[in-house]
Motif scaffolding. Structure first.
Motif, short mmCIF file in Angstrom:
data_model
loop_
_atom_site.label_atom_id
_atom_site.label_comp_id
_atom_site.label_asym_id
_atom_site.label_seq_id
_atom_site.Cartn_x
_atom_site.Cartn_y
_atom_site.Cartn_z
N UNK A 43 -29.66 127.50 106.45
CA UNK A 43 -29.22 126.48 105.50
C UNK A 43 -30.16 125.27 105.52
N UNK A 44 -30.36 124.68 104.34
CA UNK A 44 -31.19 123.48 104.21
C UNK A 44 -30.32 122.34 103.70
N UNK A 45 -30.36 121.23 104.39
CA UNK A 45 -29.58 120.07 103.98
C UNK A 45 -30.10 119.52 102.66
N UNK A 46 -29.13 119.20 101.76
CA UNK A 46 -29.49 118.58 100.47
C UNK A 46 -29.04 117.12 100.45
N UNK A 47 -27.74 116.91 100.65
CA UNK A 47 -27.16 115.57 100.53
C UNK A 47 -26.16 115.33 101.66
N UNK A 56 -27.84 110.25 102.53
CA UNK A 56 -29.09 111.01 102.66
C UNK A 56 -29.26 111.89 101.41
N UNK A 57 -30.44 111.83 100.83
CA UNK A 57 -30.86 112.73 99.76
C UNK A 57 -32.19 113.30 100.22
N UNK A 58 -32.18 114.60 100.53
CA UNK A 58 -33.38 115.21 101.08
C UNK A 58 -34.37 115.58 99.98
N UNK A 59 -34.73 114.59 99.17
CA UNK A 59 -35.73 114.80 98.10
C UNK A 59 -35.35 115.95 97.18
N UNK A 60 -34.07 115.99 96.83
CA UNK A 60 -33.57 117.06 95.98
C UNK A 60 -33.88 116.72 94.51
N UNK A 61 -34.31 117.70 93.71
CA UNK A 61 -34.60 117.42 92.28
C UNK A 61 -33.38 116.87 91.56
N UNK A 62 -33.63 116.06 90.54
CA UNK A 62 -32.54 115.37 89.85
C UNK A 62 -31.65 116.30 89.05
N UNK A 63 -32.04 117.55 88.90
CA UNK A 63 -31.16 118.51 88.21
C UNK A 63 -29.92 118.82 89.06
N UNK A 64 -29.94 118.40 90.32
CA UNK A 64 -28.76 118.46 91.19
C UNK A 64 -28.23 117.03 91.35
N UNK A 65 -26.97 116.83 90.99
CA UNK A 65 -26.41 115.49 91.05
C UNK A 65 -25.09 115.52 91.83
N UNK A 66 -25.06 114.93 93.03
CA UNK A 66 -23.82 114.94 93.80
C UNK A 66 -22.89 113.81 93.39
N UNK A 67 -21.62 114.03 93.69
CA UNK A 67 -20.61 113.01 93.41
C UNK A 67 -19.50 113.12 94.43
N UNK A 68 -19.02 111.99 94.91
CA UNK A 68 -17.92 112.00 95.87
C UNK A 68 -16.80 111.12 95.31
N UNK A 69 -15.88 111.69 94.53
CA UNK A 69 -14.84 110.89 93.86
C UNK A 69 -13.88 110.21 94.84
N UNK A 70 -13.60 110.89 95.97
CA UNK A 70 -12.77 110.30 97.01
C UNK A 70 -13.09 110.97 98.33
N UNK A 71 -12.41 110.57 99.37
CA UNK A 71 -12.80 111.04 100.71
C UNK A 71 -12.54 112.52 100.93
N UNK A 72 -11.77 113.15 100.04
CA UNK A 72 -11.46 114.58 100.23
C UNK A 72 -12.29 115.49 99.34
N UNK A 73 -12.94 114.93 98.34
CA UNK A 73 -13.60 115.75 97.33
C UNK A 73 -15.09 115.50 97.27
#
Lengths: 113, 112
Positions: A43-47, A56-73
């Protein structure tokens, strides 16, 4: 409950599609992670999200966009992916960002056509 | 983050004890040694973590010599269900803020 759930289990998408991967945990963990794993590779860490903030954003291309709406999701929004992005996408969580004891979900198997 | 070296693959038979050694010559003072197990098409699972000497839990034991330049994961009396990839990781959780870096891992094949 020591489970991290991920949906969907499998996803096939075209290069012009927009899709999202979802991850959920109810262990009260304050750190959540996205990893990418190609076949027969580690496995390679992304975010990394720490207390709902992207730390942390491990230089992931912008076509991948993370989101953390709350502490569980945790979501991973996908747009304009390439066939080489086909992989197993793993979500994990830990009590805090200073823990190497991470709990992984079963992953989403993504195929980009 | 210290680099690790493990055997690419190992074979064993049911009921045997399996020892997987990990080399980490440039381990730092703050580094811990962590092992994960991964079955095909599943996420990795935390097995054990240690800093020095010996750590034991219900699944495995971890032996770390005084110089900490290597470590050995010991799986007692393996069964077919222990067939998996085992990853050794070395790092300082509090300094590297949960940044797990997986090496190539050791594929363990348990035969009947």
């Amino acid at each position: 409950d020591t489970e991290v759930t991920q949906t969907p289990k499998h996803l096939v998408m075209g290069m012009t599609n927009k899709k999202s991967l979802k991850c959920e945990q109810h262990m009260g963990h304050r750190a959540m992670y996205w990893y990418k794993q190609k076949a027969k590779k580690p496995p390679e860490l992304m975010f990394v999200y720490s207390y709902e903030k992207l730390s942390i954003n491990e230089s992931v291309p912008s076509r991948f966009s993370p989101e953390c709406p709350n502490s569980s999701l945790l979501n991973l929004h996908l747009h304009a992916l390439q066939p080489e992005d086909s992989a197993l996408y793993l979500c994990a969580s830990s009590q805090g960002p200073d823990s190497y004891e991470q709990y992984f979900g079963p992953g989403t198997r993504l195929t980009v056509t | 983050l210290a680099k690790t070296t493990q055997p690419i693959s190992m074979d064993s038979y049911e009921g045997q004890e399996v020892n997987i050694t990990c080399s980490h010559n440039n381990i730092a003072t703050n580094d811990y040694i962590t092992w994960y197990q991964q079955f095909p098409s599943q996420g990795p699972r935390f097995i054990i973590q240690g800093y020095k000497t010996k750590v034991t839990n219900e699944v495995a034991s971890l032996f770390i010599p005084a110089d900490r330049k290597s470590s050995t994961l010991s799986l007692p009396r393996v069964s077919l269900s222990d067939t998996a990839v085992y990853y050794c990781l070395v790092g300082a959780p509090r300094l590297d803020t949960g940044k797990l870096i997986f090496g190539q891992g050791t594929t363990l094949q348990v035969k009947p």
